[in-house]
Design a protein around this motif. Structure first.
Motif, PDB file in Angstrom:
ATOM      1  N   TYR A  80       0.825  -1.224   0.000  1.00 45.63           N
ATOM      2  CA  TYR A  80       0.000   0.000   0.000  1.00 45.63           C
ATOM      3  C   TYR A  80       0.855   1.270   0.000  1.00 45.63           C
ATOM      4  CZ  TYR A  80      -3.836  -3.174   0.802  1.00 45.63           C
ATOM      5  OH  TYR A  80      -4.756  -4.186   0.646  1.00 45.63           O
ATOM      6  N   MET A 105      -0.336   4.456   2.307  1.00 45.10           N
ATOM      7  CA  MET A 105       0.142   4.217   3.677  1.00 45.10           C
ATOM      8  C   MET A 105       1.567   4.731   3.815  1.00 45.10           C
ATOM      9  SD  MET A 105      -1.354   0.460   4.638  1.00 45.10           S
ATOM     10  CE  MET A 105      -0.757   0.466   6.325  1.00 45.10           C
ATOM     11  N   LEU A 159      -2.659   0.192   9.533  1.00 45.30           N
ATOM     12  CA  LEU A 159      -3.810  -0.718   9.451  1.00 45.30           C
ATOM     13  C   LEU A 159      -4.027  -1.109   7.991  1.00 45.30           C
ATOM     14  CD1 LEU A 159      -6.359  -1.884  11.040  1.00 45.30           C
ATOM     15  CD2 LEU A 159      -7.572   0.014   9.954  1.00 45.30           C
ATOM     16  N   GLN A 193     -10.636  -7.829   1.207  1.00 43.93           N
ATOM     17  CA  GLN A 193     -11.186  -6.659   1.905  1.00 43.93           C
ATOM     18  C   GLN A 193     -12.714  -6.724   1.926  1.00 43.93           C
ATOM     19  OE1 GLN A 193      -9.313  -3.312  -0.025  1.00 43.93           O
ATOM     20  NE2 GLN A 193      -7.359  -3.753   0.945  1.00 43.93           N
ATOM     21  N   GLY A 236     -14.985  -7.565   6.858  1.00 45.18           N
ATOM     22  CA  GLY A 236     -15.049  -7.314   8.303  1.00 45.18           C
ATOM     23  C   GLY A 236     -13.728  -7.456   9.037  1.00 45.18           C
ATOM     24  N   GLY A 263     -10.917  -5.581   8.716  1.00 46.63           N
ATOM     25  CA  GLY A 263     -10.436  -4.264   9.163  1.00 46.63           C
ATOM     26  C   GLY A 263     -11.171  -3.817  10.417  1.00 46.63           C
ATOM     27  N   LEU A 283      -4.575   8.904  11.163  1.00 45.64           N
ATOM     28  CA  LEU A 283      -4.498   9.693   9.929  1.00 45.64           C
ATOM     29  C   LEU A 283      -4.677   8.702   8.798  1.00 45.64           C
ATOM     30  CD1 LEU A 283      -3.430  11.890  11.800  1.00 45.64           C
ATOM     31  CD2 LEU A 283      -1.722  12.427  10.086  1.00 45.64           C
ATOM     32  N   THR A 284      -5.616   8.996   7.911  1.00 51.59           N
ATOM     33  CA  THR A 284      -5.993   7.935   6.971  1.00 51.59           C
ATOM     34  C   THR A 284      -6.586   8.482   5.678  1.00 51.59           C
ATOM     35  OG1 THR A 284      -7.327   5.926   6.761  1.00 51.59           O
ATOM     36  CG2 THR A 284      -8.313   7.730   7.985  1.00 51.59           C
TER      37      THR A 284
HETATM   38  C1  LIG Z   1      -9.266   0.298   5.030  1.00 52.46           C
HETATM   39  C2  LIG Z   1      -9.207  -1.206   5.308  1.00 52.46           C
HETATM   40  C3  LIG Z   1      -8.212  -1.471   6.455  1.00 52.46           C
HETATM   41  C4  LIG Z   1     -10.606  -1.672   5.717  1.00 52.46           C
HETATM   42  O1  LIG Z   1     -10.562  -3.064   6.004  1.00 52.46           O
HETATM   43  P1  LIG Z   1     -11.730  -4.025   5.443  1.00 52.46           P
HETATM   44  O2  LIG Z   1     -11.534  -5.367   6.028  1.00 52.46           O
HETATM   45  O3  LIG Z   1     -11.729  -3.920   3.966  1.00 52.46           O
HETATM   46  O4  LIG Z   1     -13.023  -3.308   6.014  1.00 52.46           O
HETATM   47  P2  LIG Z   1     -14.326  -3.954   6.706  1.00 52.46           P
HETATM   48  O5  LIG Z   1     -14.818  -5.090   5.854  1.00 52.46           O
HETATM   49  O6  LIG Z   1     -14.050  -4.252   8.123  1.00 52.46           O
HETATM   50  O7  LIG Z   1     -15.330  -2.728   6.532  1.00 52.46           O
HETATM   51  C5  LIG Z   1     -16.113  -2.152   7.574  1.00 52.46           C
HETATM   52  C6  LIG Z   1     -17.040  -1.169   6.899  1.00 52.46           C
HETATM   53  O8  LIG Z   1     -16.278  -0.126   6.266  1.00 52.46           O
HETATM   54  C7  LIG Z   1     -16.559  -0.096   4.854  1.00 52.46           C
HETATM   55  N1  LIG Z   1     -15.293   0.219   4.162  1.00 52.46           N
HETATM   56  C8  LIG Z   1     -14.170  -0.516   4.168  1.00 52.46           C
HETATM   57  N2  LIG Z   1     -13.200   0.109   3.458  1.00 52.46           N
HETATM   58  C9  LIG Z   1     -13.767   1.245   2.999  1.00 52.46           C
HETATM   59  C10 LIG Z   1     -13.279   2.321   2.211  1.00 52.46           C
HETATM   60  N3  LIG Z   1     -11.999   2.344   1.753  1.00 52.46           N
HETATM   61  N4  LIG Z   1     -14.114   3.335   1.923  1.00 52.46           N
HETATM   62  C11 LIG Z   1     -15.400   3.330   2.375  1.00 52.46           C
HETATM   63  N5  LIG Z   1     -15.919   2.337   3.148  1.00 52.46           N
HETATM   64  C12 LIG Z   1     -15.101   1.319   3.451  1.00 52.46           C
HETATM   65  C13 LIG Z   1     -17.079  -1.469   4.530  1.00 52.46           C
HETATM   66  O9  LIG Z   1     -17.890  -1.443   3.371  1.00 52.46           O
HETATM   67  C14 LIG Z   1     -17.861  -1.814   5.778  1.00 52.46           C
HETATM   68  O10 LIG Z   1     -19.095  -1.133   5.760  1.00 52.46           O
HETATM   69  P3  LIG Z   1     -20.445  -1.800   6.370  1.00 52.46           P
HETATM   70  O11 LIG Z   1     -20.205  -1.947   7.855  1.00 52.46           O
HETATM   71  O12 LIG Z   1     -21.517  -0.821   6.028  1.00 52.46           O
HETATM   72  O13 LIG Z   1     -20.587  -3.113   5.686  1.00 52.46           O
HETATM   73  C15 LIG Z   1      -8.779  -2.015   4.045  1.00 52.46           C
HETATM   74  O14 LIG Z   1      -9.715  -1.792   3.027  1.00 52.46           O
HETATM   75  C16 LIG Z   1      -7.379  -1.673   3.538  1.00 52.46           C
HETATM   76  O15 LIG Z   1      -6.443  -2.358   3.894  1.00 52.46           O
HETATM   77  N6  LIG Z   1      -7.247  -0.642   2.685  1.00 52.46           N
HETATM   78  C17 LIG Z   1      -5.967  -0.283   2.130  1.00 52.46           C
HETATM   79  C18 LIG Z   1      -5.033   0.286   3.173  1.00 52.46           C
HETATM   80  C19 LIG Z   1      -5.639   1.472   3.891  1.00 52.46           C
HETATM   81  O16 LIG Z   1      -6.251   2.358   3.300  1.00 52.46           O
HETATM   82  N7  LIG Z   1      -5.413   1.495   5.215  1.00 52.46           N
HETATM   83  C20 LIG Z   1      -5.924   2.551   6.093  1.00 52.46           C
HETATM   84  C21 LIG Z   1      -4.839   3.522   6.303  1.00 52.46           C
HETATM   85  S1  LIG Z   1      -4.611   3.810   8.044  1.00 52.46           S
END
Ligand SMILES: CC(C)(COP(=O)(O)OP(=O)(O)OC[C@H]1O[C@@H](n2cnc3c(N)ncnc32)[C@H](O)[C@@H]1OP(=O)(O)O)[C@@H](O)C(=O)NCCC(=O)NCCS
Length: 170
Positions: free
Chosen positions: A22, A28, A71, A78, A81, A83, A105-106
């Motif tokens: 990432y 990230m 994170l 992805q 659930g 995350g 910060l994200t």
């Molecule tokens: C951001 C991240 C950690 C989320 O993890 P995930 O396992 O995909 O998320 P979850 O399945 O737990 O999602 C929980 C909720 O958030 C929503 N969601 C997840 N990622 C999202 C995003 N990027 N934008 C908007 N909504 C998002 C999901 O749809 C879900 O919504 P719901 O409760 O209405 O169903 C993951 O997508 C990731 O690794 N992204 C790339 C790295 C990143 O951006 N890290 C964060 C920087 S600190």
């Protein structure tokens, strides 16, 4: 089945690879191997079928404040659930330490809002700016938003007051 557990030294190469996937997409902050070995005790990992598929760290700043860092969930699994499960466990750790606030910060603002965080202003966390932001090559064109989670009722008012400032802008 996915389990969330404390990271072990042997997980560091997997953490390094997943985070830097990432970093290459500029979503990230980079972590070096040395940095990860030094801070591995801050990390939780999500494990599925013996494979590390997610990670997140809780960094402590003082008796009241912590930050969720690094994170991420592996590409391809992805939105299942993982995350949210990592964030909930990290918030549980934060509560166990007696912290009042956890911030992040994200670029994944919507995700954090769904996990109960609220958007706030970075100026609330000057130690983060001094420690990381001022060294970051993207400092002048940073896309990251600041979000915070109040763990005690007194902090809810604090976070809400900063949210109001944002909502008042046109
Ligand atoms: C951001 C991240 C950690 C989320 O993890 P995930 O396992 O995909 O998320 P979850 O399945 O737990 O999602 C929980 C909720 O958030 C929503 N969601 C997840 N990622 C999202 C995003 N990027 N934008 C908007 N909504 C998002 C999901 O749809 C879900 O919504 P719901 O409760 O209405 O169903 C993951 O997508 C990731 O690794 N992204 C790339 C790295 C990143 O951006 N890290 C964060 C920087 S600190």
């Amino acid at each position: 089945m996915v389990t969330i557990r404390k990271a072990q030294l042997a997980d560091v190469p997997d953490l390094f690879e997943m985070i830097n996937h990432y970093v290459a997409q500029k979503i990230m902050l980079a972590r070096t191997l040395t940095d990860l070995y030094e801070s591995v005790r801050e990390f939780l990992v999500a494990e599925q079928d013996g494979r590390v598929v997610g990670c997140g760290a809780l960094k402590l700043y003082n008796p009241e404040l912590g930050e969720i860092r690094s994170l991420c969930v592996a590409p391809g699994i992805q939105s299942r659930g993982i995350g949210r499960a990592l964030v909930e466990r990290l918030l549980g750790e934060a509560a166990g330490f007696g912290l009042k606030t956890v911030f992040a910060l994200t670029v994944a603002t919507e995700f954090f809002l769904k996990c109960g965080f609220r958007e706030t202003v970075r100026e609330r966390f000057p130690m983060k700016v001094w420690r990381d932001c001022l060294r970051c090559e993207r400092y002048f064109h940073c896309q990251e938003k600041t979000v915070a989670y109040p763990l005690v009722p007194s902090e809810e008012a604090e976070v809400a007051s900063h949210v109001t400032v944002k909502q008042m802008s046109p």
